[in-house]
Design a protein around this motif. Structure first.
Motif, PDB file in Angstrom:
ATOM      1  N   ALA A 334       0.840  -1.199   0.000  1.00 33.35           N
ATOM      2  CA  ALA A 334       0.000   0.000   0.000  1.00 33.35           C
ATOM      3  C   ALA A 334       0.873   1.246   0.000  1.00 33.35           C
ATOM      4  N   GLY A 335       2.209   1.049   0.089  1.00 29.50           N
ATOM      5  CA  GLY A 335       3.125   2.179  -0.001  1.00 29.50           C
ATOM      6  C   GLY A 335       3.751   2.622   1.296  1.00 29.50           C
ATOM      7  N   LEU A 336       3.734   1.787   2.311  1.00 30.22           N
ATOM      8  CA  LEU A 336       4.499   2.095   3.519  1.00 30.22           C
ATOM      9  C   LEU A 336       5.902   1.525   3.348  1.00 30.22           C
ATOM     10  N   TRP A 337       6.912   2.352   3.563  1.00 33.19           N
ATOM     11  CA  TRP A 337       8.299   1.958   3.305  1.00 33.19           C
ATOM     12  C   TRP A 337       9.156   2.209   4.545  1.00 33.19           C
ATOM     13  N   GLY A 338       9.831   1.172   5.013  1.00 28.43           N
ATOM     14  CA  GLY A 338      10.661   1.308   6.209  1.00 28.43           C
ATOM     15  C   GLY A 338       9.875   1.845   7.378  1.00 28.43           C
ATOM     16  N   TYR A 339       8.607   1.445   7.476  1.00 30.39           N
ATOM     17  CA  TYR A 339       7.674   2.077   8.423  1.00 30.39           C
ATOM     18  C   TYR A 339       7.770   1.403   9.792  1.00 30.39           C
ATOM     19  N   SER A 340       8.131   2.177  10.792  1.00 29.15           N
ATOM     20  CA  SER A 340       8.235   1.666  12.149  1.00 29.15           C
ATOM     21  C   SER A 340       6.857   1.647  12.795  1.00 29.15           C
ATOM     22  N   LEU A 341       6.373   0.448  13.102  1.00 31.78           N
ATOM     23  CA  LEU A 341       5.046   0.319  13.708  1.00 31.78           C
ATOM     24  C   LEU A 341       4.993   0.887  15.119  1.00 31.78           C
ATOM     25  N   GLY A 342       6.150   0.854  15.790  1.00 28.91           N
ATOM     26  CA  GLY A 342       6.171   1.229  17.201  1.00 28.91           C
ATOM     27  C   GLY A 342       5.945   0.046  18.111  1.00 28.91           C
ATOM     28  N   ASP A 343       5.642  -1.144  17.539  1.00 28.93           N
ATOM     29  CA  ASP A 343       5.411  -2.344  18.330  1.00 28.93           C
ATOM     30  C   ASP A 343       6.715  -3.112  18.527  1.00 28.93           C
ATOM     31  N   THR A 344       6.775  -3.851  19.610  1.00 24.78           N
ATOM     32  CA  THR A 344       7.877  -4.777  19.826  1.00 24.78           C
ATOM     33  C   THR A 344       7.328  -6.193  19.900  1.00 24.78           C
ATOM     34  N   VAL A 345       8.098  -7.142  19.346  1.00 23.39           N
ATOM     35  CA  VAL A 345       7.706  -8.549  19.364  1.00 23.39           C
ATOM     36  C   VAL A 345       8.891  -9.392  19.794  1.00 23.39           C
ATOM     37  N   ARG A 346       8.590 -10.573  20.274  1.00 19.77           N
ATOM     38  CA  ARG A 346       9.635 -11.542  20.624  1.00 19.77           C
ATOM     39  C   ARG A 346       9.323 -12.847  19.914  1.00 19.77           C
ATOM     40  N   PHE A 347      10.324 -13.409  19.237  1.00 21.59           N
ATOM     41  CA  PHE A 347      10.122 -14.679  18.542  1.00 21.59           C
ATOM     42  C   PHE A 347      10.168 -15.824  19.539  1.00 21.59           C
ATOM     43  N   VAL A 348       9.157 -16.684  19.466  1.00 22.65           N
ATOM     44  CA  VAL A 348       9.128 -17.886  20.297  1.00 22.65           C
ATOM     45  C   VAL A 348       9.427 -19.126  19.466  1.00 22.65           C
ATOM     46  N   SER A 349       9.496 -18.958  18.143  1.00 25.94           N
ATOM     47  CA  SER A 349       9.827 -20.061  17.242  1.00 25.94           C
ATOM     48  C   SER A 349      10.296 -19.467  15.919  1.00 25.94           C
ATOM     49  N   VAL A 350      11.208 -20.164  15.245  1.00 24.14           N
ATOM     50  CA  VAL A 350      11.613 -19.759  13.894  1.00 24.14           C
ATOM     51  C   VAL A 350      11.317 -20.864  12.883  1.00 24.14           C
ATOM     52  N   ASN A 351      10.646 -21.906  13.312  1.00 23.17           N
ATOM     53  CA  ASN A 351      10.241 -22.986  12.400  1.00 23.17           C
ATOM     54  C   ASN A 351       8.924 -23.582  12.892  1.00 23.17           C
ATOM     55  N   PRO A 352       7.792 -22.932  12.581  1.00 20.96           N
ATOM     56  CA  PRO A 352       7.636 -21.714  11.781  1.00 20.96           C
ATOM     57  C   PRO A 352       7.946 -20.460  12.609  1.00 20.96           C
ATOM     58  N   TYR A 353       7.908 -19.304  11.929  1.00 24.77           N
ATOM     59  CA  TYR A 353       8.170 -18.038  12.608  1.00 24.77           C
ATOM     60  C   TYR A 353       6.931 -17.615  13.383  1.00 24.77           C
ATOM     61  N   VAL A 372      11.918  -0.296  31.990  1.00 32.11           N
ATOM     62  CA  VAL A 372      10.902  -1.326  32.165  1.00 32.11           C
ATOM     63  C   VAL A 372       9.933  -1.271  30.986  1.00 32.11           C
ATOM     64  N   ILE A 373       9.673  -2.435  30.376  1.00 35.08           N
ATOM     65  CA  ILE A 373       8.807  -2.485  29.197  1.00 35.08           C
ATOM     66  C   ILE A 373       7.476  -3.140  29.535  1.00 35.08           C
ATOM     67  N   GLY A 374       6.523  -3.042  28.592  1.00 37.96           N
ATOM     68  CA  GLY A 374       5.178  -3.541  28.819  1.00 37.96           C
ATOM     69  C   GLY A 374       5.119  -5.011  29.155  1.00 37.96           C
ATOM     70  N   GLU A 375       5.898  -5.828  28.453  1.00 37.25           N
ATOM     71  CA  GLU A 375       5.876  -7.264  28.712  1.00 37.25           C
ATOM     72  C   GLU A 375       6.237  -7.556  30.161  1.00 37.25           C
ATOM     73  N   GLU A 376       7.163  -6.800  30.712  1.00 44.78           N
ATOM     74  CA  GLU A 376       7.622  -7.055  32.081  1.00 44.78           C
ATOM     75  C   GLU A 376       6.555  -6.713  33.117  1.00 44.78           C
ATOM     76  N   ILE A 377       5.872  -5.589  32.943  1.00 44.99           N
ATOM     77  CA  ILE A 377       4.845  -5.261  33.937  1.00 44.99           C
ATOM     78  C   ILE A 377       3.649  -6.203  33.823  1.00 44.99           C
ATOM     79  N   GLU A 378       3.323  -6.636  32.598  1.00 47.11           N
ATOM     80  CA  GLU A 378       2.209  -7.570  32.431  1.00 47.11           C
ATOM     81  C   GLU A 378       2.534  -8.930  33.045  1.00 47.11           C
ATOM     82  N   LYS A 379       3.785  -9.377  32.896  1.00 49.29           N
ATOM     83  CA  LYS A 379       4.191 -10.648  33.514  1.00 49.29           C
ATOM     84  C   LYS A 379       4.192 -10.534  35.042  1.00 49.29           C
TER      85      LYS A 379
END
Length: 500
Positions: A334-353, A372-379
């Protein structure tokens, strides 16, 4: 079993077969999309400005296309809003998805004829993948409710414009429209509380089997039904068997939602945004979300610790590692290029991703160097709730308290609206704080070094968060309160509302 359920099963098997094909070629598929996107946008204004004709590799791409946020793309999007063509993507967008930005005001995210299938087909495939795994399809024959924003669209530069959930409403498959709730007329009501009452009027006597929406707004729906009927949701909707949600971490809401329902039901987590539909839970056996790598998006990932570097490391899918937190960068059709979502993710698997969404890159507390990040306070909250099973949390947010009224050491202030408060508040606080020190070494060092003192908990009165959202014109729909922030803007307003 009805006709919808019967027809869904062969389609579900076909979708899963397709899914397994691209999963087996994930790195290759992503490289294919990188090349396709660059070729398609070669003659756009953005493509010419960034020398797309000279891009032949991922290294070339990173050299040519910097990481952007919405502000950086503003000059191009303004031209599209003025009706210009071939700016970020060939032609004009099919839609603008309007969304609220924290620094940019209202954002207009383009959705093209090429990208609309990413939004619509991915939502469909999440349900079909569930059917393929569980062999449960009967819910399709009863009523389905999608709590969403208004489908009323306006025009911006000749482009239809509205909330993503409202846009998606126009693309619900015909075979589901006859059992979709609420009615179109009710969905168009702008005032959330008026709309919610009308939704309850329409759905209370229906055979509801699927409910979808952001957890806090679904909880409001449940609360009002219980208030009106005096019954648990399972007794109002005995066929209710599947809950679909996204937008926030479900864990802080899980206990209260299932207590309101009165029975355990299956759930599917989605990861949709105006910029794209990125992942969904493809199995009831684990919590990881399958990253959708063959839907028109080329993903990049920046390790969180490098994000604010002058030239941060950018990784393609084949370079990511399990357990690492990354900021998500998207390039889409749709034309977003190098667009930073602002979200952070952590991979729990790479097969599949597969990923877990861990927070927002700009939603953190580091007033004292603790980061301190969101994942830490939620945990930490989940840990305490497991040890205090009576506790039910409606909503919460965390902010630093640098200068308290009575002096003393600074601390983190947790503002929590409970449905059921802990029997032992002091032990609950101690459990949250202990887990947080385990999760974040910097926070631990600051506590041990007497730079910070143990967090303080402020219970808020009923509906404090609803009143806050109402006061800011964000009640209902897809809006949500940030879980933590590095200043006290939200916290101070909540405390003021709480005293009213």
């Amino acid at each position: 079993m009805g006709i919808r359920a019967l027809l869904s099963e062969p389609l579900a098997r076909y979708i899963v077969q397709q899914q397994q094909d691209w999963i087996s070629r994930s790195v290759e598929v992503q490289e294919k999309w990188r090349g396709n996107l660059v070729r398609k946008a070669l003659h756009t204004e953005f493509g010419k400005d960034h020398f797309f004709k000279d891009i032949h590799s991922y290294s070339d791409f990173k050299e040519a296309v910097p990481v952007h946020d919405y502000e950086d793309l503003h000059k191009y999007i303004d031209k599209v809003k003025n009706g210009d063509e071939d700016i970020l993507w060939p032609g004009k967008p099919l839609y603008f998805a309007k969304t609220s930005g924290t620094t940019s005001g209202t954002k207009y995210i383009p959705i093209s004829r090429d990208s609309i299938s990413n939004h619509i087909d991915s939502a469909r495939n999440a349900i079909l993948t569930y059917i393929a795994e569980t062999k449960k399809a009967q819910f399709l024959d009863n009523k389905l409710i999608f709590l969403s924003g208004s489908p009323v669209l306006t025009e911006t530069g000749g482009v239809l414009t509205g909330r993503l959930s409202g846009i998606s409403n126009h693309h619900v498959p015909g075979y589901l429209r006859s059992n979709q709730m609420p009615s179109y007329e009710t969905n168009c009501i702008e005032d959330w509380e008026t709309k919610l009452d009308k939704i309850i009027d329409e759905t209370l006597d229906q055979r509801m089997s699927l409910i979808s929406g952001i957890p806090p707004w679904v909880q409001m729906y449940f609360d009002k039904i219980i208030e009106r009927t005096g019954k648990k949701i399972k007794d109002v909707f005995p066929d209710f068997s599947l809950f679909i949600y996204g937008g926030v971490n479900f864990e802080p809401y899980r206990a209260k939602l299932f207590e309101s329902i009165g029975k355990k039901i299956d759930s599917i987590e989605l990861y949709p945004a105006s910029e794209g539909f990125f992942a969904y839970q493809d199995s009831q056996k684990d919590d990881g979300l399958l990253l959708l790598l063959d839907t028109g998006i080329f993903y990049e990932f920046i390790p969180v610790e490098n994000y604010f570097d002058e030239n941060p490391r950018r990784l393609s899918i084949g370079e990511v590692q399990v357990g690492q937190n990354y900021a998500v960068i998207v390039n889409n059709n749709a034309g977003l290029w190098g667009y930073s979502l602002g979200d952070t993710v952590r991979f729990v698997s790479v097969n599949p991703y597969k990923i877990l969404v861990t927070g927002r890159i700009k939603h953190f507390i580091s007033a004292f160097g603790e980061h301190v990040i969101g994942e830490e306070i939620e945990k930490a909250l989940r840990y305490a709730m497991e040890r205090h099973p009576e506790v039910e949390v409606v909503e919460f947010t965390v902010a630093p308290m640098v200068n308290s009224e009575n002096g003393g050491l600074p601390y983190h202030e947790w503002l929590v609206e409970f449905a059921v408060e802990p029997n032992n508040k002091e032990q609950f606080v101690a459990d949250v704080d202990r887990k947080l020190t385990e999760l974040n070494i910097y926070y631990k060092d600051l506590i041990k070094g007497s730079i910070l003192k143990t967090l303080e908990l402020v219970p808020l009165r009923k509906n404090s968060f609803i009143d806050y959202m109402r006061a800011n014109g964000k009640l209902g729909g897809q809006n949500k309160v940030p879980r933590l922030s590095n200043d006290r803007k939200i916290a101070d307003e909540l405390i003021k509302i709480n005293r009213q």
